[in-house]
Design a protein around this motif. Sequence first.
Motif, PDB file in Angstrom:
ATOM      1  N   ILE A 172      41.976  29.435  40.948  1.00  0.00           N
ATOM      2  CA  ILE A 172      42.347  30.564  41.902  1.00  0.00           C
ATOM      3  C   ILE A 172      41.082  30.896  43.113  1.00  0.00           C
ATOM      4  O   ILE A 172      41.222  30.963  44.168  1.00  0.00           O
ATOM      5  N   LEU A 173      40.038  30.560  42.267  1.00  0.00           N
ATOM      6  CA  LEU A 173      38.536  30.925  43.083  1.00  0.00           C
ATOM      7  C   LEU A 173      38.495  29.919  44.084  1.00  0.00           C
ATOM      8  O   LEU A 173      37.736  30.058  45.002  1.00  0.00           O
ATOM      9  N   ILE A 174      38.662  28.580  43.757  1.00  0.00           N
ATOM     10  CA  ILE A 174      38.352  27.450  44.632  1.00  0.00           C
ATOM     11  C   ILE A 174      39.479  27.695  45.706  1.00  0.00           C
ATOM     12  O   ILE A 174      38.702  27.581  47.024  1.00  0.00           O
ATOM     13  N   ALA A 175      40.708  27.986  45.530  1.00  0.00           N
ATOM     14  CA  ALA A 175      41.510  28.128  46.520  1.00  0.00           C
ATOM     15  C   ALA A 175      41.096  29.183  47.436  1.00  0.00           C
ATOM     16  O   ALA A 175      41.356  29.140  48.625  1.00  0.00           O
ATOM     17  N   ASN A 176      40.640  30.417  46.726  1.00  0.00           N
ATOM     18  CA  ASN A 176      40.163  31.404  47.575  1.00  0.00           C
ATOM     19  C   ASN A 176      39.043  31.200  48.509  1.00  0.00           C
ATOM     20  O   ASN A 176      38.956  31.746  49.479  1.00  0.00           O
ATOM     21  N   GLN A 177      38.138  30.126  48.082  1.00  0.00           N
ATOM     22  CA  GLN A 177      37.037  29.819  48.857  1.00  0.00           C
ATOM     23  C   GLN A 177      37.575  29.289  50.199  1.00  0.00           C
ATOM     24  O   GLN A 177      36.956  29.634  51.422  1.00  0.00           O
ATOM     25  N   GLU A 178      38.896  28.813  50.461  1.00  0.00           N
ATOM     26  CA  GLU A 178      39.379  28.276  51.570  1.00  0.00           C
ATOM     27  C   GLU A 178      40.309  29.157  52.230  1.00  0.00           C
ATOM     28  O   GLU A 178      40.275  29.448  53.656  1.00  0.00           O
ATOM     29  N   HIS A 179      41.068  29.927  51.470  1.00  0.00           N
ATOM     30  CA  HIS A 179      42.228  30.710  52.119  1.00  0.00           C
ATOM     31  C   HIS A 179      41.921  32.187  52.137  1.00  0.00           C
ATOM     32  O   HIS A 179      42.642  32.924  52.712  1.00  0.00           O
ATOM     33  N   GLY A 180      40.901  32.684  51.245  1.00  0.00           N
ATOM     34  CA  GLY A 180      40.483  33.886  50.744  1.00  0.00           C
ATOM     35  C   GLY A 180      41.575  35.077  50.928  1.00  0.00           C
ATOM     36  O   GLY A 180      41.817  35.966  51.582  1.00  0.00           O
ATOM     37  N   PHE A 181      42.488  34.766  50.042  1.00  0.00           N
ATOM     38  CA  PHE A 181      43.785  35.804  49.847  1.00  0.00           C
ATOM     39  C   PHE A 181      43.196  36.803  48.509  1.00  0.00           C
ATOM     40  O   PHE A 181      43.895  37.824  48.555  1.00  0.00           O
ATOM     41  N   LEU A 182      42.097  36.785  47.817  1.00  0.00           N
ATOM     42  CA  LEU A 182      41.912  37.732  46.860  1.00  0.00           C
ATOM     43  C   LEU A 182      41.275  38.994  47.395  1.00  0.00           C
ATOM     44  O   LEU A 182      40.246  38.680  48.379  1.00  0.00           O
ATOM     45  N   ALA A 183      41.646  40.137  47.020  1.00  0.00           N
ATOM     46  CA  ALA A 183      40.892  41.100  47.692  1.00  0.00           C
ATOM     47  C   ALA A 183      39.685  41.369  47.330  1.00  0.00           C
ATOM     48  O   ALA A 183      38.701  41.906  48.197  1.00  0.00           O
ATOM     49  N   ASP A 184      39.287  41.227  45.987  1.00  0.00           N
ATOM     50  CA  ASP A 184      37.886  41.245  45.662  1.00  0.00           C
ATOM     51  C   ASP A 184      37.443  39.770  44.706  1.00  0.00           C
ATOM     52  O   ASP A 184      37.752  39.801  43.555  1.00  0.00           O
ATOM     53  N   ALA A 185      36.879  38.885  45.631  1.00  0.00           N
ATOM     54  CA  ALA A 185      36.706  37.558  44.709  1.00  0.00           C
ATOM     55  C   ALA A 185      35.532  37.842  43.868  1.00  0.00           C
ATOM     56  O   ALA A 185      35.817  37.039  42.776  1.00  0.00           O
ATOM     57  N   GLN A 186      34.553  38.827  43.975  1.00  0.00           N
ATOM     58  CA  GLN A 186      33.420  38.854  43.103  1.00  0.00           C
ATOM     59  C   GLN A 186      33.931  39.203  41.693  1.00  0.00           C
ATOM     60  O   GLN A 186      33.451  38.956  40.711  1.00  0.00           O
ATOM     61  N   ARG A 187      34.996  40.189  41.549  1.00  0.00           N
ATOM     62  CA  ARG A 187      35.403  40.755  40.400  1.00  0.00           C
ATOM     63  C   ARG A 187      36.406  39.637  39.716  1.00  0.00           C
ATOM     64  O   ARG A 187      36.039  39.394  38.409  1.00  0.00           O
ATOM     65  N   ALA A 188      37.014  38.799  40.672  1.00  0.00           N
ATOM     66  CA  ALA A 188      37.714  37.537  39.976  1.00  0.00           C
ATOM     67  C   ALA A 188      36.762  36.763  39.361  1.00  0.00           C
ATOM     68  O   ALA A 188      36.720  35.929  38.125  1.00  0.00           O
ATOM     69  N   ALA A 189      35.433  36.367  40.099  1.00  0.00           N
ATOM     70  CA  ALA A 189      34.516  35.491  39.659  1.00  0.00           C
ATOM     71  C   ALA A 189      33.947  35.919  38.191  1.00  0.00           C
ATOM     72  O   ALA A 189      33.581  35.262  37.390  1.00  0.00           O
ATOM     73  N   LEU A 242      37.445  42.748  30.545  1.00  0.00           N
ATOM     74  CA  LEU A 242      38.317  42.021  31.624  1.00  0.00           C
ATOM     75  C   LEU A 242      39.088  42.896  32.325  1.00  0.00           C
ATOM     76  O   LEU A 242      38.870  42.860  33.683  1.00  0.00           O
ATOM     77  N   ALA A 243      39.893  43.749  31.881  1.00  0.00           N
ATOM     78  CA  ALA A 243      40.839  44.772  32.544  1.00  0.00           C
ATOM     79  C   ALA A 243      39.828  45.504  33.169  1.00  0.00           C
ATOM     80  O   ALA A 243      40.313  45.793  34.588  1.00  0.00           O
ATOM     81  N   GLY A 244      38.911  45.961  32.693  1.00  0.00           N
ATOM     82  CA  GLY A 244      37.764  46.928  33.622  1.00  0.00           C
ATOM     83  C   GLY A 244      37.426  46.075  34.872  1.00  0.00           C
ATOM     84  O   GLY A 244      37.399  46.961  35.957  1.00  0.00           O
ATOM     85  N   THR A 245      37.063  45.032  34.650  1.00  0.00           N
ATOM     86  CA  THR A 245      36.386  44.284  35.627  1.00  0.00           C
ATOM     87  C   THR A 245      37.540  43.951  36.837  1.00  0.00           C
ATOM     88  O   THR A 245      37.283  44.353  37.902  1.00  0.00           O
ATOM     89  N   TRP A 246      38.798  43.469  36.334  1.00  0.00           N
ATOM     90  CA  TRP A 246      39.579  43.241  37.202  1.00  0.00           C
ATOM     91  C   TRP A 246      40.192  44.348  38.026  1.00  0.00           C
ATOM     92  O   TRP A 246      40.508  44.195  39.219  1.00  0.00           O
ATOM     93  N   PHE A 247      40.276  45.474  37.280  1.00  0.00           N
ATOM     94  CA  PHE A 247      41.036  46.583  37.996  1.00  0.00           C
ATOM     95  C   PHE A 247      39.853  47.595  38.752  1.00  0.00           C
ATOM     96  O   PHE A 247      40.321  48.719  39.143  1.00  0.00           O
ATOM     97  N   GLY A 248      38.483  47.045  38.624  1.00  0.00           N
ATOM     98  CA  GLY A 248      37.547  47.773  39.090  1.00  0.00           C
ATOM     99  C   GLY A 248      37.321  49.232  38.293  1.00  0.00           C
ATOM    100  O   GLY A 248      36.661  50.250  38.748  1.00  0.00           O
ATOM    101  N   GLN A 249      37.722  49.162  37.097  1.00  0.00           N
ATOM    102  CA  GLN A 249      37.372  50.515  36.140  1.00  0.00           C
ATOM    103  C   GLN A 249      35.883  50.108  35.450  1.00  0.00           C
ATOM    104  O   GLN A 249      35.947  49.483  34.274  1.00  0.00           O
ATOM    105  N   ASP A 250      34.907  50.502  35.888  1.00  0.00           N
ATOM    106  CA  ASP A 250      33.607  50.377  35.274  1.00  0.00           C
ATOM    107  C   ASP A 250      33.364  50.866  33.726  1.00  0.00           C
ATOM    108  O   ASP A 250      32.859  50.126  32.926  1.00  0.00           O
ATOM    109  N   VAL A 251      33.964  52.058  33.652  1.00  0.00           N
ATOM    110  CA  VAL A 251      33.930  52.443  32.314  1.00  0.00           C
ATOM    111  C   VAL A 251      34.380  51.617  31.246  1.00  0.00           C
ATOM    112  O   VAL A 251      34.259  51.345  30.259  1.00  0.00           O
TER     113      VAL A 251
END
Lengths: 428, 166
Positions: A172-189, A242-251
Amino acid sequence: MSLGATSFLGSAGDRLLPLSVPFRFFGAAVLFHLAAWAVLVAGAGELAAFRGGAGPVLAAVHLMTLGVFVMTAMGASLQLLPVATLQGFAAPARINAIWWLLNIGTICLAAGMYLAWHQAMVAGGVALSLAIALYLQLLLGNLRRGGAMAAVVAHGWLAAAALIGLLLLGLILIANQEHGFLADAQRAAVSHMLLAAYGFMGLLAMGFSYVLVPMFALAPMPSDRWALAALLCTCAGLALGLAGTWFGQDVWAAVGGGIGLAGAALYLGLMAMTLRQRMRRKLGPAFIMMRLSWALLPLSLFSGIAWALDLLPDWGAVLFGLWLLGWLLGFLLAILQRIVPFLASMHAALAMKRRPPTVTALTAAGPLAAHLYCHCAALILLSAGIAWAMPVLVSLGTLAGLLGAASFAWFFLLAVLKYRAALKAPSA
Amino acid sequence: MYHDSHIAQVLHDEHLRIIDLMNRLEGFTTGRKAKNAPDLDNAVASTLLADLNAELQGVAGHHFDFEEKQIFPALTAIGDVAIPHMLRQEHDLLRNLSEVMLPMVQKARGDGFTADDWGTFRDLALELVERQITHIQKEEMGLLPVLSEVFEEQQDGELALLFAEA
């Protein structure tokens, strides 16, 4: 003999693979280790400020993770799993294909990342997906039939699940490099990195520790119950992280790190207990490297928690990544320096009629000592250089890492040459 | 450790005894004190040489013979050929080393070590330690865990008795 034994151990004759199979993987890992440090030397100036994205740092990280970690893990698991699960592999052509695909995939992906060349990344991703699919087919088949060492088998299953997850995220991250569909690629990375390091590689490292550390130290194996409790904590922590990272819940991510820390404490406690009960007094320099790597595991988790809670300056993320990779790299190189001469001496005993070389005779102590000093120097210089924003220390750290990788390659080459010389000697 | 196989437990206990002897032998032949021929008039050295003498005379041989006659054929019968073959090769090698070392140990127990004898003995002892330890590591990982799957409960018990009686 029990009636079930023949069917259960039907392919037991294949438990010992030809030496060329694991050594092909280990040799490639040694070369990728060199390549990773060489690329990092080239990208040293970008390391302290690295936040993701194509370039030499991302390429070096993938040369290390895919080329060294996955390559070693695959080579070692192909030899060790049949022993641990009492089930043989009988698929030389498939193993050969895995090796080629993994090499080609890693080179293409790393080149694509270095040059920000999307097509090469796609080609690498496809080759790696095929390699991983073939490996999973072998791994899962072996784990399904295997009945022994429940804790090791459980680690294998969960590592396989993490491998599937990290592969999908990677694609998904490779595809996102070209097409940029992820809202927050850093969290996915970051999720991809957590799954790769604490998930696939971490679980395999922990699972095989329960076999290899008692074997080398001649100590009782830790109880399955406690090993499974450590596994449960590690996986629960990873899932929450993983859930915290993905959903932006740092706690959540920080709490996940805390639970992971409990799992790491259990695991390290089991390792300490195993070593306390050992019969073999002299453990050798490999265990210095292993203890160093074990120290980096909780350190990586503490820094990860602090990073999630924004308690660290900007460089916190890089330091977290460095210690995380340092844990796995140190562990794998410690294991490699023990199993390379061990396997070579074992196969020499099979092939020779008279005195085969001992493990010590196949171990070049000088290059290993040089590697240990350089590895430690690299970790210290890189940590200090990143934390104090001193590029010269970072550059020196990468050079120390490169020198260490060259020393380790020298050790591996000498082991192979000594093994070959022993086979050719007139007494053989 | 091997709750599900008596014979694996018996062989494991034997390994522990051999490892203890090898650790003592390694301590005796390494370090600064080991540069010169040792004084054998103390209890530690004389006990070690007595135990080593017994080991080389046949205690380990009994262990090897038992595995080769009772364990390896059962493994070979189910297709596990390479590991028994390798372990048998190592047994032969350890037997050869024992044959070379035994007269040296017996002479040393009577007359002590000369400087030349000590150098040769030390090299052979360290080789014996290393080969025994790696051999045991292989058996602990690749042989003993399999035995509960290879032998039925009754046969397992009989083998444990047979080992103790021989």
